[in-house]
Scaffold this motif. Structure first.
Motif, PDB file in Angstrom:
ATOM      1  N   ARG A 248      -4.495   1.388   4.669  1.00 36.82           N
ATOM      2  CA  ARG A 248      -3.446   2.246   4.119  1.00 36.82           C
ATOM      3  C   ARG A 248      -2.686   1.550   2.989  1.00 36.82           C
ATOM      4  O   ARG A 248      -1.659   2.070   2.542  1.00 36.82           O
ATOM      5  CB  ARG A 248      -2.477   2.660   5.225  1.00 36.82           C
ATOM      6  N   ASN A 249      -3.151   0.401   2.556  1.00 35.60           N
ATOM      7  CA  ASN A 249      -2.447  -0.307   1.482  1.00 35.60           C
ATOM      8  C   ASN A 249      -2.813   0.277   0.126  1.00 35.60           C
ATOM      9  O   ASN A 249      -3.339  -0.404  -0.748  1.00 35.60           O
ATOM     10  CB  ASN A 249      -2.755  -1.802   1.536  1.00 35.60           C
ATOM     11  N   LYS A 252       1.907   3.820  -2.736  1.00 40.75           N
ATOM     12  CA  LYS A 252       3.182   3.091  -2.622  1.00 40.75           C
ATOM     13  C   LYS A 252       3.088   1.913  -1.659  1.00 40.75           C
ATOM     14  O   LYS A 252       3.987   1.087  -1.588  1.00 40.75           O
ATOM     15  CB  LYS A 252       4.306   4.034  -2.211  1.00 40.75           C
ATOM     16  N   PHE A 253       1.980   1.857  -0.893  1.00 43.92           N
ATOM     17  CA  PHE A 253       1.808   0.722   0.011  1.00 43.92           C
ATOM     18  C   PHE A 253       0.904  -0.356  -0.573  1.00 43.92           C
ATOM     19  O   PHE A 253       0.535  -1.300   0.098  1.00 43.92           O
ATOM     20  CB  PHE A 253       1.214   1.203   1.346  1.00 43.92           C
ATOM     21  N   GLU A 255       1.519  -2.601  -2.837  1.00 45.91           N
ATOM     22  CA  GLU A 255       2.206  -3.892  -2.896  1.00 45.91           C
ATOM     23  C   GLU A 255       3.474  -3.848  -2.063  1.00 45.91           C
ATOM     24  O   GLU A 255       4.166  -2.836  -2.040  1.00 45.91           O
ATOM     25  CB  GLU A 255       2.585  -4.222  -4.344  1.00 45.91           C
ATOM     26  N   VAL A 256       3.770  -4.980  -1.431  1.00 42.09           N
ATOM     27  CA  VAL A 256       4.999  -5.059  -0.646  1.00 42.09           C
ATOM     28  C   VAL A 256       6.195  -5.045  -1.592  1.00 42.09           C
ATOM     29  O   VAL A 256       6.163  -5.672  -2.651  1.00 42.09           O
ATOM     30  CB  VAL A 256       4.995  -6.345   0.208  1.00 42.09           C
ATOM     31  N   VAL A 257       7.228  -4.318  -1.198  1.00 42.89           N
ATOM     32  CA  VAL A 257       8.407  -4.197  -2.054  1.00 42.89           C
ATOM     33  C   VAL A 257       9.642  -4.710  -1.318  1.00 42.89           C
ATOM     34  O   VAL A 257       9.857  -4.383  -0.155  1.00 42.89           O
ATOM     35  CB  VAL A 257       8.622  -2.706  -2.434  1.00 42.89           C
ATOM     36  N   ARG A 258      10.426  -5.530  -2.015  1.00 43.41           N
ATOM     37  CA  ARG A 258      11.719  -5.982  -1.472  1.00 43.41           C
ATOM     38  C   ARG A 258      12.830  -5.317  -2.265  1.00 43.41           C
ATOM     39  O   ARG A 258      12.751  -5.252  -3.498  1.00 43.41           O
ATOM     40  CB  ARG A 258      11.875  -7.498  -1.596  1.00 43.41           C
ATOM     41  N   LYS A 259      13.822  -4.868  -1.557  1.00 52.33           N
ATOM     42  CA  LYS A 259      14.955  -4.219  -2.230  1.00 52.33           C
ATOM     43  C   LYS A 259      16.251  -4.902  -1.839  1.00 52.33           C
ATOM     44  O   LYS A 259      16.418  -5.305  -0.681  1.00 52.33           O
ATOM     45  CB  LYS A 259      15.035  -2.752  -1.797  1.00 52.33           C
ATOM     46  N   GLN A 278       8.354 -10.333  -5.172  1.00 54.24           N
ATOM     47  CA  GLN A 278       8.144  -9.011  -4.550  1.00 54.24           C
ATOM     48  C   GLN A 278       9.364  -8.111  -4.733  1.00 54.24           C
ATOM     49  O   GLN A 278       9.352  -6.952  -4.340  1.00 54.24           O
ATOM     50  CB  GLN A 278       7.839  -9.197  -3.064  1.00 54.24           C
TER      51      GLN A 278
END
Lengths: 645, 182
Positions: A248-249, A252-253, A255-259, A278
């Motif tokens: 499922r990557n 929007k999956f 790349e890992v996203v940090r907010k 990230q």
């Protein structure tokens, strides 16, 4: 063609009934065609199967299919540590019984006819599950059984092995000759032969080639099949699609996203984002259809003229505690830390053991044995890992504990000549006078009874305050800053403006102005290297003959002759375009148009750059040469007056 | 008045997997080796820190997860989170018995419940959950969908997952997405 002498199986009968001629006891000895096959050559096998006899038969064709017969799928068994036995009658490897929570039944156990499969399966399951009776006991089925078997690992041919290519591994193109050569050269272990020839190492993991390779090895070495062992049968047994691996990557999956905790505010205010590690960091905030250049010019001007605000939450933060915390910092950074007073902050440069700049940041002394270190955004995890590694392996005697608090704190950085007024509105009880709260110091305070840490530090050269608060309050604090700064036209700015503002002051960005080959001296930052300290990471390397060379690439400023001309980052720098080959002196690391100076500025690394101030150099571009002059790295406010404005 | 904002994690139930945000929860990182350190922790929390790798201990109010031979994370629900932290900091950090760090906002706690939770985790994690799921109180630090997490097995098919705040929204979106396919 069938290399067996005969077959009475059902399929053979049906082929005969359909008038299909079967060449029993024959093998393919050659193929013909250019770019595609158009015919094959057959010959009869001798009784012992070692040679071919009789006349060559040529058959036209447009395809040649090859079957290697049935081979038990022992992959699951070997993956769980099971060994294999060679079943001589069938010339196949079958699982050796193991005392484990698994049984092999059916074809993977070397049983190929339905009746045997059902019979053995029932028995094995009864034993495995401790069942006495079940419905399928004594089930009788009638099916066609293939009884005739003949196996030849390397088909005979009139052409010597060296003159023809008997491919064993169709993916890696390894041949029977390669395997024989490996044995000739002394390789005996099947694992070594495999690696030497690459047989079985392609994506099919030997599905097509392993049995033949093992057979040829056994025949050549003159031993029984299987006595030299087998390689481990590995997945992927059945080819996988990329989709299976990706799972499922996707979308929007991907790349890992940090907010940061303020992310939603940035989105609501139309920020364009930049990926930093990230993290999603606000890059710039375009207004009314502004281009990036226009937005950055506006944000930069606002920060210098009145006030700007930056989300600095992504910077790495490491909590350092312990009685040896000061000593630890002394060993980690190039400058001295023991005398840093409680409540004060200091900039530090961290080197690798090779003496090259690794990371930088401001560290604050919170208490006698308690510090808060900040790192670059992208370097946070690596720095923590490296420091923990040093503590555990090199300096176990130090009483120091590290804890990552990067996500725990949200940081709003307010800068500009009106920043003090804004901070005063937010924290009216805080004495912001230069005497009480000088540059490079911090204060613990409260906002609505919530603990805050306000640091007076600056990455822009402006009077600047960074407010740290627990992340759950980060967005609320940010909104309070925006609200308090409204009368001063406080302007949120992104990473692009931050880069421009720091470049005006000549502050480096590790990873942009450095590339793992820059020493502090190369960066003209000799001032940060303590001459008194006994040791620190990278110290020894700073005195190697190569690191003290005068003609190393060194950080300089560049000013274009045409102040409107903006250099391209990464552009090469030369002094003379007429000599061939052109001598490359260095490259541009950072380049911007400064609205505050109304001219283009750039930082660059140039060979012997330290001694080239005022010298004319050339940036050769595709269509033109740009003339530049080497300058100081500090373009704005060399006296640091704005820090206390 | 400052408002609190937590990552946008919507409680969700899909295919026998229940995902819910468990904040606010206080979290404190403890590091130390000396017997004084253990004594002080025991005194303040009425809790013995687990010394076996990947295990946890708990009392009426506190859970302590083993992170490394000299590191633990204590988590608890408390109206006045700072009282416990300040007490620990005074009794341990200030007197140099070890380190006490508030990490309440560093990690976000997400509870996963249901018979399929390990199917979801296994979709993005190479950790073998065979033993983990059988033993209440086990913990592990692993990677789910490329993101560092701490897992704490509360009881059968009920685990607390701790993820760094900045990653939490992305991980929860992924967990919800994965739940559709089990």
């Amino acid at each position: 063609m069938d290399l067996r002498k005969n077959s009475q199986s059902e399929i053979a009968k049906q082929a005969r009934n359909l008038g299909i001629k079967i060449y029993f006891n024959h093998v393919v000895t050659n193929t013909f065609g250019y770019r595609r096959i158009n015919s094959v050559e057959l010959m009869e096998l001798s009784d012992d199967g070692n040679t071919t006899i009789g006349n060559k038969i040529k058959l036209n064709c447009d395809c040649l299919g090859i079957s290697g017969g049935w081979t038990p799928m022992v992959h699951m068994h070997t993956q769980s540590g099971g060994k294999l036995d060679f079943k001589n009658d069938d010339q196949v490897f079958i699982p050796k019984e193991i005392d484990n929570d698994q049984i092999s039944i059916g074809a993977c156990n070397g049983d190929f006819d339905l009746e045997t499969i059902i019979d053995k399966t029932v028995n094995k399951i009864n034993i495995f599950l401790e069942i006495n009776n079940q419905d399928y006991k004594n089930t009788k089925v009638e099916c066609s059984i293939e009884k005739e078997k003949r196996n030849i690992w390397l088909l005979p041919n009139k052409i010597p092995l060296g003159k023809t290519k008997c491919f064993i591994d169709f993916q890696n193109d390894s041949t029977a000759k390669d395997i024989k050569l490996a044995l000739k050269e002394g390789f005996r272990s099947i694992e070594h032969v495999k690696r030497y020839t690459t047989t079985g190492m392609a994506t099919d993991q030997g599905k097509l080639s392993n049995m033949h390779a093992l057979g040829i090895i056994a025949d050549t070495a003159g031993v029984k099949m299987g006595t030299l062992g087998t390689t481990t049968f590995r997945p992927p047994f059945t080819p996988l699609t990329f989709g299976t691996i990706v799972g499922r990557n996707v979308g929007k999956f991907f790349e890992v996203v940090r907010k940061t905790s303020i992310h939603d505010w940035h989105v609501d205010n139309k920020a364009q984002f930049e990926n930093v590690g990230q993290w999603k960091r606000p890059w710039y905030y375009p207004k009314n259809g502004e281009t990036m250049h226009d937005a950055v010019q506006r944000e930069s001007k606002a920060a210098r003229d009145s006030a700007g605000i930056l989300d600095a939450s992504t910077l790495g933060k490491i909590d350092i505690q312990g009685t040896d915390a000061s000593e630890f910092l002394n060993r980690v950074y190039t400058n001295a830390w023991s005398k840093l007073s409680i409540g004060k902050c200091r900039y530090g440069l961290m080197l690798n053991e090779d003496g090259m700049v690794y990371d930088d940041g401001v560290t604050t002394r919170l208490a006698e044995n308690h510090y808060l270190m900040t790192t670059t955004t992208g370097g946070a995890a690596n720095v923590l890992g490296k420091l923990e590694d040093y503590l555990q392996t090199e300096w176990p005697e130090l009483d120091v504990y590290l804890t990552s608090v990067t996500d725990h704190y949200s940081t709003a950085s307010v800068c500009g000549p009106n920043s003090k007024k804004i901070i005063n509105k937010i924290f009216p009880e805080l004495d912001l006078s230069d005497e009480n709260f000088p540059h490079m110091s911090f204060k613990n305070t409260k906002l609505d009874n919530i603990n805050c840490r306000v640091m007076r530090i600056s990455f822009t050269g402006e009077l600047s305050y960074e407010i740290n608060i627990e992340s759950k309050y980060g967005k609320s604090l940010w909104e309070k800053c925006i609200s308090a700064g409204q009368e001063f036209n406080i302007t949120p700015y992104g990473t692009e403006t931050m880069h421009l503002l720091r470049a005006e002051k000549g502050f480096i960005i590790v990873g942009q102005d450095t590339d793992g080959t820059m020493t502090p001296s190369d960066l003209q930052m000799d001032w940060i290297v303590s001459k008194k300290k006994y040791d620190f990471i990278g110290k020894r390397s700073l005195y190697r003959s190569d690191t003290i060379r005068e003609d190393r690439k060194q950080l300089v400023g560049l000013l274009t002759n045409d102040p409107k001309e903006i250099l391209e980052e990464g552009a090469q720098i030369v002094s003379d375009t007429n000599t061939k080959p052109i001598d490359m002196l260095g490259h541009v690391t950072s380049s911007y148009f400064s609205p505050n100076l109304n001219k283009s500025i750039a930082l660059a690394v140039v060979r012997s750059g330290k001694n080239m101030k005022g010298q004319k150099l050339i940036i050769p571009m595709e269509n033109k040469n740009i003339n530049v002059t080497v300058s100081d790295t500090i373009f704005l406010d060399k006296e640091n007056k704005r820090l206390n404005a | 008045m400052l408002n609190t904002h937590y990552p946008q994690i919507t409680d969700n139930k899909l295919n026998d997997v229940e995902i819910s945000l468990q904040e606010p929860i206080s979290k404190i990182n403890l590091r130390g080796k000396s017997k004084e350190f253990f004594a002080k922790v025991g005194k303040v929390l009425s809790l013995i820190l687990p010394n076996e790798a990947n295990t946890s201990s708990f009392s009426e109010n506190f859970n302590a997860i083993w992170l490394s031979p000299d590191e633990w994370m204590v988590y608890f629900k408390n109206d006045d989170e700072k009282v416990i932290f300040n007490k620990l900091y005074s009794e341990i950090s200030k007197v140099n018995y070890g380190s006490v760090t508030d990490i309440s906002d560093q990690w976000i706690c997400i509870n996963l419940k249901g018979s399929k939770i390990y199917d979801i985790l296994s979709a993005g994690c190479s950790f073998n959950f065979d033993q983990f799921l059988k033993t209440d109180g086990l913990s592990t630090q692993t990677i789910v969908n490329h993101i560092d997490v701490i897992l704490h097995n509360k009881n059968t098919y009920n685990i607390n997952l701790f993820v760094r705040r900045s990653f939490s929204e992305h991980l929860c979106l992924w967990l919800n997405d994965s739940a559709k396919f089990i």
